[in-house]
Scaffold this motif. Structure first.
Motif, PDB file in Angstrom:
ATOM      1  N   GLN A 170       0.344  -1.571  -0.453  1.00  0.00           N
ATOM      2  CA  GLN A 170      -0.297   0.133   0.357  1.00  0.00           C
ATOM      3  C   GLN A 170       0.770   1.718   0.081  1.00  0.00           C
ATOM      4  O   GLN A 170       0.328   2.051  -0.444  1.00  0.00           O
ATOM      5  N   GLU A 174       0.582   3.676  -3.105  1.00  0.00           N
ATOM      6  CA  GLU A 174      -0.009   5.341  -2.859  1.00  0.00           C
ATOM      7  C   GLU A 174       1.414   6.577  -3.498  1.00  0.00           C
ATOM      8  O   GLU A 174       1.218   7.297  -3.973  1.00  0.00           O
ATOM      9  N   LYS A 183       1.875  11.914  -1.610  1.00  0.00           N
ATOM     10  CA  LYS A 183       1.230  11.832  -1.328  1.00  0.00           C
ATOM     11  C   LYS A 183       2.603  10.828  -0.245  1.00  0.00           C
ATOM     12  O   LYS A 183       2.655  10.121   0.530  1.00  0.00           O
TER      13      LYS A 183
END
Length: 206
Positions: A170, A174, A183
């Motif tokens: 993740q 991201e 991000k």
């Protein structure tokens, strides 16, 4: 980018499991799970997580994979040592978890030298350490018995590994492997906050 070594089977890291005699069968299994304070010398290929010691580019000693899309790879994972004792009344299962970084499996390409990219890799190691702490929490609340201690230890480890691997993916997805700077900043703040809370909780316990 992360190369996760948490998938190593836990029985590899068992130091000593004493065979339980029939007199133990009605006893409780009391579990104590904690972080093992392992240290390594500068010449060791394996490093252990230290809140006071951040990764440096010189720790990445592996040979770069030139056709790999990533600019750097952090090879880290968590594992545990365990031992069992019986005092005539209760069975005691002591589990010590540690977080490690493997230098010869970690690499960077020659053009990757910035602090920005190094922090991205450091956070992979931080996520691994947070996963080790999650494992400790899961072990502490698991319902160990004389019949399930071995299988439950394995399944609890594998669950923590999967969750940590998912978080690592993740993070890379991201941040687009650090390309998305906005991000990346969000994750920087999130991970720094979680590590800060973890350090504070350890100080309170000590």
């Amino acid at each position: 980018m992360q190369r996760n070594y948490a998938q190593m089977k836990p029985y590899i890291f068992l130091l000593a499991f004493f065979t339980l005699s029939s007199q133990c069968f009605s006893q409780k299994v009391i579990v104590h799970a904690s972080i093992e304070n392992k240290k390594a010398t500068a010449n060791n290929d394996t490093m252990y997580y230290d809140f006071n010691r951040q990764l440096t580019w010189s720790d990445f000693k592996g040979k770069p994979v030139e056709n790999h899309f990533g600019g750097a790879v952090t090879a880290s994972g968590f594992a545990f040592n365990s031992k069992m004792n019986f005092d005539g009344r209760n069975i005691y299962l002591d589990i010590e978890v540690y977080t490690f970084f493997i230098k010869h499996e970690s690499w960077k390409k020659p053009q990757i030298n910035s602090d920005y990219h190094l922090l991205h890799e450091q956070h992979h190691f931080d996520i691994t350490r947070l996963g080790a702490e999650k494992l400790i929490g899961e072990l502490a609340k698991a319902n160990f018995t004389k019949d399930n201690y071995n299988s439950l230890l394995t399944s609890t480890f594998e669950k923590a590994y999967k969750e940590n691997s998912d978080t690592q993916r993740q993070y890379d997805t991201e941040t687009k492997h650090s390309i998305d700077s906005a991000k990346q900043q969000e994750w920087n703040e999130k991970i720094a906050d979680e590590i800060k809370k973890l350090k504070e909780s350890i100080l309170v316990k000590n």
